[in-house]
Design an enzyme around this catalytic site. Sequence first.
Site, mmCIF file in Angstrom:
data_model
loop_
_atom_site.group_PDB
_atom_site.id
_atom_site.type_symbol
_atom_site.label_atom_id
_atom_site.label_comp_id
_atom_site.label_asym_id
_atom_site.label_seq_id
_atom_site.Cartn_x
_atom_site.Cartn_y
_atom_site.Cartn_z
ATOM 1 N N SER A 150 0.856 -1.190 0.000
ATOM 2 C CA SER A 150 0.000 0.000 0.000
ATOM 3 C C SER A 150 0.887 1.235 0.000
ATOM 4 C CB SER A 150 -0.879 0.010 1.257
ATOM 5 O OG SER A 150 -1.555 1.250 1.404
ATOM 6 N N TYR A 163 -1.568 -0.611 10.459
ATOM 7 C CA TYR A 163 -1.677 -1.031 9.056
ATOM 8 C C TYR A 163 -0.511 -0.489 8.242
ATOM 9 C CZ TYR A 163 -3.548 -1.358 4.303
ATOM 10 O OH TYR A 163 -3.715 -1.622 2.965
#
Length: 262
Positions: A150, A163
């Site tokens: 990501s 995350y």
Amino acid sequence: MSLEGLCMMVTGSASGLGAATARQLARGGARIMVNYSSSKNEAEETADLCRKEGVEVLVVQGDVSKDDDCKKLAAAAAQWGRLDGLVNNAGTTKHVPNHSLLDELSAEDFQRIYAVNVVGTFQMVRAARTLLEAGSQASGRASAVVNIASIAGINGGGSSVAYAASKGALITMTQSLARALAPMIRVNAVCPGYIDTPWFSKGRGQATADKLRESVKASMPLKLASKPEDIAQLVTFLASPASGHMTGEHVRIDAGSHLGRG
């Protein structure tokens, strides 16, 4: 791009980017293993869409945070005798978008997120290594691993501190594995920005998700809110022989968000 006869596994492919990637690979002619942890009905729907492309499809339940499940997935793929590509898409998060709220994340949250996003990816590569090497030997070229990271792993943003940290670790691990597994296996990572999937509505509610989508479109240099199918094209490229000279890369695909507003 033809993937005729190749064997591909996509973890976490019941919905979202994983499902879109499985369908894209199937359109190219690849045999597909669809994996899910708990969403059996969605996984079967994805599998049916892949079968409509005329390819063989396996559907296998497994939680990649569990090493025994990773071994089970590899054992199921062993009937093909090889893997030409492994897409590590399975991932999880806890939504704490205000990163200053440190008390909203516990050690257990970090451990759960890392167990899937980082350890699960490592375990899956380890379990599939022999099959990926068999694919390389059969084809005469490197097999491919594609890790779904990501932009959060680059810029420290995203759904939560935990995350972002896990995706940063995944990017680093991609480089480590690329060195360790060459020349028989290539390892690259895709770093998407915002993707319009149920991920946000489940985590933040539909109204907030709708508002976020419009805000993203307005703020992106390309004025786009990416859909899973948009990102799946890049994942498919990295899983295919067309990217045969790439390894150890992390490729950002974010509609230009990293450029800022100029």
